[in-house]
Motif scaffolding. Structure first.
Motif, mmCIF file in Angstrom:
data_model
loop_
_atom_site.group_PDB
_atom_site.id
_atom_site.type_symbol
_atom_site.label_atom_id
_atom_site.label_comp_id
_atom_site.label_asym_id
_atom_site.label_seq_id
_atom_site.Cartn_x
_atom_site.Cartn_y
_atom_site.Cartn_z
ATOM 1 N N LEU A 6 0.833 -1.206 0.000
ATOM 2 C CA LEU A 6 0.000 0.000 0.000
ATOM 3 C C LEU A 6 0.865 1.251 0.000
ATOM 4 C CD1 LEU A 6 -2.762 -1.031 2.524
ATOM 5 C CD2 LEU A 6 -3.011 -0.762 0.069
ATOM 6 N N LEU A 7 1.920 1.272 0.813
ATOM 7 C CA LEU A 7 2.795 2.432 0.866
ATOM 8 C C LEU A 7 3.495 2.643 -0.468
ATOM 9 C CD1 LEU A 7 4.025 4.756 2.378
ATOM 10 C CD2 LEU A 7 5.757 3.198 3.267
ATOM 11 N N VAL A 38 -5.547 7.948 1.299
ATOM 12 C CA VAL A 38 -5.850 7.169 0.099
ATOM 13 C C VAL A 38 -5.883 5.664 0.338
ATOM 14 C CG1 VAL A 38 -4.877 8.959 -1.390
ATOM 15 C CG2 VAL A 38 -3.463 7.004 -0.731
ATOM 16 N N LYS A 39 -5.537 5.221 1.520
ATOM 17 C CA LYS A 39 -5.428 3.787 1.809
ATOM 18 C C LYS A 39 -6.670 2.996 1.399
ATOM 19 C CE LYS A 39 -4.729 0.537 5.565
ATOM 20 N NZ LYS A 39 -4.485 0.376 7.001
ATOM 21 N N ALA A 88 -7.957 -2.834 1.255
ATOM 22 C CA ALA A 88 -7.104 -2.550 2.403
ATOM 23 C C ALA A 88 -7.724 -3.077 3.695
ATOM 24 C CB ALA A 88 -6.856 -1.049 2.518
ATOM 25 N N GLU A 89 -9.043 -3.214 3.710
ATOM 26 C CA GLU A 89 -9.742 -3.737 4.879
ATOM 27 C C GLU A 89 -9.763 -5.264 4.902
ATOM 28 O OE1 GLU A 89 -11.257 -1.320 2.810
ATOM 29 O OE2 GLU A 89 -10.481 0.248 4.112
ATOM 30 N N LEU A 117 -17.250 1.616 -3.772
ATOM 31 C CA LEU A 117 -15.867 1.540 -3.331
ATOM 32 C C LEU A 117 -15.313 2.957 -3.291
ATOM 33 C CD1 LEU A 117 -14.728 -1.421 -5.600
ATOM 34 C CD2 LEU A 117 -15.204 -1.515 -3.148
ATOM 35 N N PRO A 118 -14.441 3.270 -2.358
ATOM 36 C CA PRO A 118 -13.893 4.627 -2.293
ATOM 37 C C PRO A 118 -12.915 4.880 -3.444
ATOM 38 C CG PRO A 118 -12.923 3.236 -0.600
ATOM 39 C CD PRO A 118 -13.968 2.421 -1.284
ATOM 40 N N ALA A 119 -13.310 5.726 -4.368
ATOM 41 C CA ALA A 119 -12.465 6.030 -5.527
ATOM 42 C C ALA A 119 -11.380 7.027 -5.154
ATOM 43 C CB ALA A 119 -13.319 6.574 -6.671
ATOM 44 N N LEU A 120 -10.223 6.856 -5.752
ATOM 45 C CA LEU A 120 -9.103 7.756 -5.525
ATOM 46 C C LEU A 120 -9.366 9.077 -6.243
ATOM 47 C CD1 LEU A 120 -6.253 7.887 -4.262
ATOM 48 C CD2 LEU A 120 -5.379 7.137 -6.451
#
Length: 134
Positions: A6-7, A38-39, A88-89, A117-120
């Protein structure tokens, strides 16, 4: 390992930290703040080879929450199937289709069976001056 992937994804995405909700205009987010922000938009993508072993591993990010579209590199998904996506969850998402790909640009868009879903939030590269940090 998920944390380091992720990083790494955060570090290679090309937008200015100040474009994604810095507290004060002109005050860019730190890498730590940016990673936290953003994760939830970053996913881990893997694909299996013929013997069901993991043949590829990489990351992607949600670009359209309503359609469940995720951007990644074509070399991450390769030609093998099935493709697995994990948020990520830790939630596993089912891949419906490879929505689009471009071998020359090494880009792919996959579609998952999920919505909201959370979009970037992406910036506009045309707004950057040459030499400006991204």
């Amino acid at each position: 390992m998920l944390r380091s992937i992720l990083l790494a994804s955060v570090l290679v995405l090309t937008w200015r930290a100040s474009d994604i909700a810095a507290e004060e205009p002109g005050n860019p987010l730190s890498v730590k703040e940016l990673a936290a922000k953003v994760k939830s938009s970053i996913v881990v993508i893997s694909q299996s080879g013929r013997d069901s072993s993991q043949a590829g591993l990489g990351t992607g990010f949600v670009i359209d929450k309503a359609a469940g579209l995720i951007a990644t590199n074509l070399h991450v998904i390769g030609e093998a199937r099935p493709i697995s996506v994990q948020t990520a969850e830790g939630k596993s998402l089912t891949v419906k289709a490879v929505h689009a790909s471009d071998r020359a640009l090494d880009l792919a868009i996959i579609q998952v069976e999920a919505t909201n879903l959370p979009a970037l939030e992406l910036g506009d590269a045309a707004m950057l001056a040459q030499g400006e940090p991204v």
